[in-house]
Design an enzyme around this catalytic site. Structure first.
Site, PDB file in Angstrom:
ATOM      1  CG  ASP A   1      36.132  46.560 -24.013  1.00 14.27           C
ATOM      2  OD1 ASP A   1      36.534  46.172 -25.130  1.00 14.27           O
ATOM      3  OD2 ASP A   1      34.986  46.316 -23.571  1.00 14.27           O
ATOM      4  CB  ILE A   2      35.490  49.800 -27.924  1.00 13.44           C
ATOM      5  CG1 ILE A   2      36.838  50.493 -28.172  1.00 13.44           C
ATOM      6  CG2 ILE A   2      34.380  50.514 -28.695  1.00 13.44           C
ATOM      7  CD1 ILE A   2      37.268  50.521 -29.628  1.00 13.44           C
ATOM      8  CG  ASP A   3      31.931  46.965 -29.074  1.00 16.57           C
ATOM      9  OD1 ASP A   3      30.959  47.474 -29.651  1.00 16.57           O
ATOM     10  OD2 ASP A   3      33.038  46.812 -29.621  1.00 16.57           O
TER      11      ASP A   3
ATOM     12  CG  ASP B   1      31.875  45.007 -21.339  1.00 21.84           C
ATOM     13  OD1 ASP B   1      32.896  45.070 -22.080  1.00 21.84           O
ATOM     14  OD2 ASP B   1      30.805  44.508 -21.709  1.00 21.84           O
TER      15      ASP B   1
END
EC number: 3.1.3.12
Length: 265
Positions: free
Chosen positions: A35-37, A213
């Site tokens: 994932d990124i954010d 997250d």
């Protein structure tokens, strides 16, 4: 004892950090989905305010090469925006929670944008124009309503998005995240996106590690767990999460990635 058993039986789920460090001995057998954010990048007050550490794109690119290209980004961001974040590096990406996907061979799959959905996005912007701190993010085939700067608007915004979902129809679904409510194509989820990648080289035949997250990442956690892989959550362990292990922060993950990228293997 397998790494998965160690993660499951450890008294501290932060063992996920030690496990990732151990990847250096077995890179040929793993595929990494990130994932990124909130995972690679620290969360920011608005989507456009995220900061990409200057060394991160190169570290990811080096690690991808060590994995034989079996590294993909799986994000709620759109493909084009994700590419801008990590330019000039270029990775397979599942965007909009899987509604968009760029395969390892460069083929791009995108959900169709309709005139009705475009009108609905405009109506959401108009309806929230006087709500200070609320941000409507146009993602193309998805729309997100952020209230990080206006937490008192959460209930009203959730009700507005439920109304918008009703207007959008059965082909759409609502997705809750950290201080955000999103409407996305119903057929899209991160778990299916990971499964699609695992059916293609260079991901095929490898065990998957998924790192995220948020509740938006639970679908890919379930998928990799079912397939015998490993799921790791950024932040403190959460009993309700499907993740088998945890890493304390996005900063800690970036440190692990940088260390793996620098190894002479």
């Amino acid at each position: 004892m397998s790494c998965q058993t160690q993660l499951l039986s450890a008294s501290e789920a932060a063992l996920g950090e030690d496990f990732l460090s151990a990847l250096s001995t077995d890179l040929d057998n793993w595929a990494l989905f990130l994932d990124i954010d909130g995972t690679l990048l620290d969360l920011a007050e608005t989507p456009d305010a995220v900061a990409v550490p200057p060394s991160l794109p190169a570290s990811l690119d080096h690690l991808s090469k060590k994995l034989g290209g079996a590294l993909a980004l799986v994000t709620g961001r759109g493909l084009d925006y994700a590419d801008q974040l990590f330019s000039p590096a270029n990775f397979p990406i599942a965007g909009l929670h899987g509604a968009e996907r760029r395969d390892p061979d460069g083929r791009v799959h995108k959900a169709a944008e309709t005139a009705d959905f475009e009108r609905l996005k405009a109506e959401l912007v108009a309806a929230t124009a006087s709500w200070a701190g609320v941000l409507i993010e146009d993602k193309g085939a998805a729309v997100a309503a952020h209230y990080r700067l206006a937490p008192d608007r959460q209930l009203e915004l959730e009700q507005l998005m439920e109304w918008a979902l009703y207007r959008a129809g059965p082909d759409w679904a609502i997705q809750h995240g950290k201080m955000v409510v999103e409407i996305r194509p119903a057929r899209a989820n991160k778990g299916d996106a990971v499964a699609a990648f695992l059916g293609q080289p260079p991901f095929a035949g490898r065990r998957a590690i998924a790192i995220g997250d948020d509740v938006t990442d639970e679908a890919m956690f379930r998928t990799v767990n079912r397939l015998g892989g490993l799921s790791i959550r950024i932040g403190p362990p959460v009993p309700a999460s499907e993740a088998l292990g945890s890493i304390p922060s996005a900063e800690a993950l970036r440190g692990i990635i940088a260390a793996l990228a620098l190894l002479n293997i």
